[in-house]
Write an enzyme that holds these catalytic residues in place. Structure first.
Site, PDB file in Angstrom:
ATOM      1  N   ALA A   1     -19.860  15.296 -17.291  1.00 12.45           N
ATOM      2  CA  ALA A   1     -21.390  14.951 -17.444  1.00 12.45           C
ATOM      3  C   ALA A   1     -21.558  13.734 -18.075  1.00 12.45           C
ATOM      4  CB  ALA A   1     -21.979  16.127 -18.199  1.00 12.45           C
TER       5      ALA A   1
ATOM      6  N   CYS B   1     -25.777  30.892  12.030  1.00 10.52           N
ATOM      7  CA  CYS B   1     -25.056  32.397  12.033  1.00 10.52           C
ATOM      8  C   CYS B   1     -25.917  33.105  11.243  1.00 10.52           C
ATOM      9  CB  CYS B   1     -24.062  32.255  11.358  1.00 10.52           C
ATOM     10  SG  CYS B   1     -23.847  32.034   9.594  1.00 10.52           S
TER      11      CYS B   1
ATOM     12  N   HIS C   1     -16.818  21.059  -8.829  1.00 12.81           N
ATOM     13  CA  HIS C   1     -17.903  22.156  -8.955  1.00 12.81           C
ATOM     14  C   HIS C   1     -18.881  21.950  -7.794  1.00 12.81           C
ATOM     15  CE1 HIS C   1     -17.041  22.248 -13.485  1.00 12.81           C
ATOM     16  NE2 HIS C   1     -16.061  23.151 -12.823  1.00 12.81           N
TER      17      HIS C   1
ATOM     18  N   GLN D   1     -16.151  16.779 -12.344  1.00  8.67           N
ATOM     19  CA  GLN D   1     -16.889  18.153 -12.706  1.00  8.67           C
ATOM     20  C   GLN D   1     -18.237  17.717 -12.110  1.00  8.67           C
ATOM     21  OE1 GLN D   1     -15.460  17.844 -16.608  1.00  8.67           O
ATOM     22  NE2 GLN D   1     -15.193  20.186 -16.607  1.00  8.67           N
TER      23      GLN D   1
ATOM     24  N   ASP E   1     -23.496  15.403  -8.792  1.00  9.88           N
ATOM     25  CA  ASP E   1     -24.569  14.731  -8.405  1.00  9.88           C
ATOM     26  C   ASP E   1     -24.302  13.546  -7.323  1.00  9.88           C
ATOM     27  OD1 ASP E   1     -23.108  12.714  -9.615  1.00  9.88           O
ATOM     28  OD2 ASP E   1     -23.942  13.479 -11.441  1.00  9.88           O
TER      29      ASP E   1
ATOM     30  N   CYS F   1     -29.232  30.141   7.582  1.00  8.88           N
ATOM     31  CA  CYS F   1     -28.307  29.576   8.533  1.00  8.88           C
ATOM     32  C   CYS F   1     -28.987  29.354   9.911  1.00  8.88           C
ATOM     33  CB  CYS F   1     -26.976  29.775   8.510  1.00  8.88           C
ATOM     34  SG  CYS F   1     -25.947  28.700   9.619  1.00  8.88           S
TER      35      CYS F   1
ATOM     36  N   PHE G   1     -26.844  19.439 -18.525  1.00  8.92           N
ATOM     37  CA  PHE G   1     -27.263  20.899 -18.243  1.00  8.92           C
ATOM     38  C   PHE G   1     -26.673  21.781 -19.488  1.00  8.92           C
ATOM     39  CE2 PHE G   1     -27.535  19.433 -13.738  1.00  8.92           C
ATOM     40  CZ  PHE G   1     -28.787  19.071 -13.686  1.00  8.92           C
TER      41      PHE G   1
HETATM   42 ZN    ZN Z   1     -23.795  29.821   9.007  1.00  5.30          ZN
END
Ligand code: ZN
Length: 248
Positions: A23, A156, A120, A100, A103, A153, A34
């Site tokens: 960060a 799917c 992450h 990590q 952004d 989605c 955060f």
């Molecule tokens: Zn999907």
């Protein structure tokens, strides 16, 4: 100053440098940490992955929070620290940046996607949890703007979520594997702006050091791994790295 010059020499001597960013490098671009005191995660309880899956209200709350911080995130641009790393990547000295951060600022500074290993995930776009199809946030925002409808989605029918790894969500296997391989190949491992408290990510500097790499930590505050490091610099990342790499 002497320490920065020492870092400069270590960078010049190294052939395979891995950066590990947290960060602290992004706060210099105006992105709030955060986890810091007063940060979002100390004001609001994080929404855990299981809750997100189980509850439509948790998903709505998650998108509300996302769009509340969206503008800050969108306006942030890479700083001198990101640019110094981009230079090392361009020179072929830095095959990987393990981050990590979520952004996308390393990519925005010109580092190719395949050199950035995001432990992450990434909050600048969304993805289907089932088929992984990518969705842009503007698309989600348009849907959500109508009575807080939740995005599904189109391929799917799966749940669409920001492409981040939430609390309670397992670490991405491919990224963990790539980060490990990069770490084991490093002869210089530089931690930038991470307090090294979030595991398993914080295990990589330890692995690098045990494997014979030199270890440098650049962070505003002391970290738990300072004793392990060959060099610790408690200073701003942008000015430190631009001087050490020789860019502005
Ligand atoms: Zn999907």
């Amino acid at each position: 100053m002497a320490k920065v010059d020492e870092l400069g020499r270590m960078i010049a001597d190294a052939e395979n440098i891995v950066a590990f960013t947290g960060a602290g490098i992004s706060t210099e671009s105006g992105i709030p940490d955060f986890r810091s005191p007063g940060g979002i995660w100390t004001k609001y309880r994080p929404i855990e992955f299981g809750e997100f899956l189980a509850s439509a209200e948790a998903r709505r709350e998650s998108w509300r929070r996302k769009f509340a911080t969206h503008e800050t995130m969108q306006q942030a641009t890479p700083n001198a620290g990101h640019r110094a790393l981009a230079r090392l990547v361009a020179q072929g000295k830095m095959p990987a940046i393990v981050t990590q951060n979520i952004d996308g600022l390393h990519q925005a500074s010109g580092v190719p996607d395949d050199k950035v290993i995001e432990l992450h995930g990434n909050t600048t776009y969304a993805a289907c949890l089932d088929c992984c199809r990518r969705y842009e946030l503007d698309w989600v925002r348009e849907i959500f703007a109508v009575d807080e409808r939740l995005p599904l989605c189109t391929a799917c029918g799966g749940i669409v979520k920001t492409a981040t790894i939430s609390f309670g969500q397992s670490m991405p296997e491919a990224e963990m594997q790539r980060a490990q391989e990069a770490t084991l190949a490093a002869d210089l491992f530089i931690v930038l702006g991470s307090s090294l408290v979030v595991y398993p990510a914080a295990g990589f500097p330890i692995l690098a050091k045990r494997n014979g790499s030199r270890l440098v930590i650049v962070n505003r505050e002391p970290t738990d791994q300072d004793e392990l490091a060959d060099l610790v610099i408690n200073a701003e990342i942008g000015s430190t790295m631009s001087r050490a790499v020789g860019v502005n």
